[in-house]
Design a protein around this motif. Structure first.
Motif, PDB file in Angstrom:
ATOM      1  N   LEU A  75      -0.909 -13.597  16.884  1.00 41.63           N
ATOM      2  CA  LEU A  75      -1.111 -15.031  16.699  1.00 41.63           C
ATOM      3  C   LEU A  75      -1.330 -15.356  15.225  1.00 41.63           C
ATOM      4  O   LEU A  75      -0.798 -16.343  14.698  1.00 41.63           O
ATOM      5  N   ARG A  76      -2.089 -14.529  14.547  1.00 40.41           N
ATOM      6  CA  ARG A  76      -2.346 -14.735  13.114  1.00 40.41           C
ATOM      7  C   ARG A  76      -1.039 -14.720  12.332  1.00 40.41           C
ATOM      8  O   ARG A  76      -0.771 -15.631  11.521  1.00 40.41           O
ATOM      9  N   GLU A  77      -0.219 -13.703  12.573  1.00 36.78           N
ATOM     10  CA  GLU A  77       1.053 -13.596  11.857  1.00 36.78           C
ATOM     11  C   GLU A  77       1.976 -14.760  12.195  1.00 36.78           C
ATOM     12  O   GLU A  77       2.675 -15.302  11.331  1.00 36.78           O
ATOM     13  N   LEU A  78       1.968 -15.146  13.469  1.00 34.01           N
ATOM     14  CA  LEU A  78       2.814 -16.246  13.911  1.00 34.01           C
ATOM     15  C   LEU A  78       2.445 -17.552  13.218  1.00 34.01           C
ATOM     16  O   LEU A  78       3.308 -18.307  12.739  1.00 34.01           O
ATOM     17  N   LEU A  79       1.153 -17.824  13.134  1.00 41.18           N
ATOM     18  CA  LEU A  79       0.695 -19.066  12.523  1.00 41.18           C
ATOM     19  C   LEU A  79       0.939 -19.075  11.021  1.00 41.18           C
ATOM     20  O   LEU A  79       1.319 -20.110  10.450  1.00 41.18           O
ATOM     21  N   ILE A  80       0.734 -17.930  10.383  1.00 43.15           N
ATOM     22  CA  ILE A  80       1.003 -17.855   8.943  1.00 43.15           C
ATOM     23  C   ILE A  80       2.459 -18.207   8.657  1.00 43.15           C
ATOM     24  O   ILE A  80       2.768 -19.025   7.777  1.00 43.15           O
ATOM     25  N   GLN A  81       3.381 -17.618   9.437  1.00 47.15           N
ATOM     26  CA  GLN A  81       4.801 -17.881   9.237  1.00 47.15           C
ATOM     27  C   GLN A  81       5.149 -19.322   9.597  1.00 47.15           C
ATOM     28  O   GLN A  81       5.913 -19.991   8.890  1.00 47.15           O
ATOM     29  N   HIS A  82       4.561 -19.824  10.690  1.00 46.01           N
ATOM     30  CA  HIS A  82       4.843 -21.190  11.135  1.00 46.01           C
ATOM     31  C   HIS A  82       4.389 -22.208  10.095  1.00 46.01           C
ATOM     32  O   HIS A  82       5.115 -23.154   9.778  1.00 46.01           O
ATOM     33  N   TYR A  83       3.211 -22.014   9.536  1.00 44.65           N
ATOM     34  CA  TYR A  83       2.692 -22.948   8.529  1.00 44.65           C
ATOM     35  C   TYR A  83       3.534 -22.913   7.262  1.00 44.65           C
ATOM     36  O   TYR A  83       3.734 -23.945   6.607  1.00 44.65           O
ATOM     37  N   GLU A  84       4.054 -21.727   6.926  1.00 45.13           N
ATOM     38  CA  GLU A  84       4.946 -21.622   5.762  1.00 45.13           C
ATOM     39  C   GLU A  84       6.241 -22.379   6.024  1.00 45.13           C
ATOM     40  O   GLU A  84       6.757 -23.088   5.144  1.00 45.13           O
ATOM     41  N   TYR A 113       2.765 -26.443   5.732  1.00 43.44           N
ATOM     42  CA  TYR A 113       1.502 -27.057   6.157  1.00 43.44           C
ATOM     43  C   TYR A 113       0.321 -26.214   5.697  1.00 43.44           C
ATOM     44  O   TYR A 113       0.344 -24.985   5.800  1.00 43.44           O
ATOM     45  N   THR A 114      -0.700 -26.871   5.153  1.00 49.49           N
ATOM     46  CA  THR A 114      -1.929 -26.188   4.747  1.00 49.49           C
ATOM     47  C   THR A 114      -3.068 -26.664   5.641  1.00 49.49           C
ATOM     48  O   THR A 114      -3.446 -27.838   5.594  1.00 49.49           O
ATOM     49  N   PRO A 115      -3.591 -25.788   6.480  1.00 47.69           N
ATOM     50  CA  PRO A 115      -4.667 -26.216   7.390  1.00 47.69           C
ATOM     51  C   PRO A 115      -5.933 -26.569   6.634  1.00 47.69           C
ATOM     52  O   PRO A 115      -6.264 -25.958   5.616  1.00 47.69           O
ATOM     53  N   LYS A 116      -6.626 -27.583   7.121  1.00 48.79           N
ATOM     54  CA  LYS A 116      -7.888 -28.009   6.523  1.00 48.79           C
ATOM     55  C   LYS A 116      -9.010 -27.731   7.516  1.00 48.79           C
ATOM     56  O   LYS A 116      -8.988 -28.225   8.639  1.00 48.79           O
ATOM     57  N   LEU A 117      -9.982 -26.945   7.074  1.00 46.87           N
ATOM     58  CA  LEU A 117     -11.101 -26.592   7.937  1.00 46.87           C
ATOM     59  C   LEU A 117     -12.023 -27.784   8.125  1.00 46.87           C
ATOM     60  O   LEU A 117     -12.453 -28.412   7.157  1.00 46.87           O
ATOM     61  N   GLU A 118     -12.294 -28.127   9.388  1.00 46.06           N
ATOM     62  CA  GLU A 118     -13.223 -29.214   9.660  1.00 46.06           C
ATOM     63  C   GLU A 118     -14.645 -28.707   9.512  1.00 46.06           C
ATOM     64  O   GLU A 118     -14.991 -27.621   9.955  1.00 46.06           O
TER      65      GLU A 118
END
Length: 233
Positions: A96-105, A109-114
């Motif tokens: 999941l970590r690798e998938l999200l890193i690639q998807h955001y690239e 998209y740069t995720p913002k921590l709430e």
């Protein structure tokens, strides 16, 4: 299906009110360095009554964000994923970590921590105890403001006892319930400082003096922790 988390009393509105009030004291103390960036979302704490703050922020503070399996329907700001049950939790987390890193690239998209304002994890608090700490701190500050910077523990104890006794006297004949003097502060009390009448409580007053000093110490520690975004101690 997600179940709604049940909150203990200490996780509720009164706990956050105490956090808010301790933050006010931290902001008022020029010697305390408050992480204002952490509390930016809380707004003008120094000049806003807690009731107004709670109307705006209460629902968010009591929310319980957590990771869930998404449904097949797309949800705004969420990424729906499919996790094969043959994977171990560790394998799934890594993929999941690798998938999200690639998807955001891919979508730039740069995720913002709430910011999370959850009560300190693993802590247990009795709200009446923290109210006593807060009252002790306020009474100590009043003594200082009145020129008694070198007030002894005995003097502070007397003023705290007077505060509780006066409230009990004021509301004793009404339906309003108020807290009495904490039991640890009754040790060795032989005279009611409000009425002058004799009373007889067991223990020694030095025990109550140690307790009131501990209350003040805990109040100052709580203020220091609140300044960096942690509550309770």
């Amino acid at each position: 299906m997600a179940t709604k988390k049940k909150y203990k009393k200490s996780d509720g509105k009164e706990a956050y009110r105490l956090w808010y009030e301790f933050l006010k004291r931290a902001l008022a103390d020029k010697k305390v360095r408050v992480n204002k960036a952490f509390y930016k979302e809380w707004g003008d704490v120094e000049n806003t009554h807690f009731r107004i703050f709670w109307e705006r922020m209460g629902d968010k503070l009591l929310a319980s964000p957590h990771v869930e399996l998404a449904s097949k329907q797309s949800v705004k700001s969420n990424v729906a994923v499919s996790v094969p049950m043959s994977l171990t939790p560790t394998q799934a987390a890594n993929e999941l970590r690798e998938l999200l890193i690639q998807h955001y690239e891919d979508i730039q998209y740069t995720p913002k921590l709430e910011r999370s304002f959850a009560l300190a994890e693993g802590s247990e608090m009795k709200v009446s105890t923290y109210r006593a700490y807060l009252r002790t701190y306020d009474i100590w500050q009043k003594l200082i403001a009145n020129g008694n910077k070198g007030a002894s523990g005995k003097e502070l104890l007397k003023e705290v006892r007077l505060f509780y006794l006066a409230r009990t006297e004021k509301y004793g004949r009404t339906n309003r319930k108020v807290e009495g003097i904490p039991a640890t502060l009754l040790n060795g009390m032989t005279t009611n400082p409000l009425t002058g009448k004799q009373v007889n409580y067991s223990g020694e007053e030095k025990e109550a003096i140690r307790a009131i000093k501990r209350y003040l110490d805990m109040a100052n520690k709580t203020i220091a922790n609140v300044a960096i975004g942690k509550f309770p101690n």
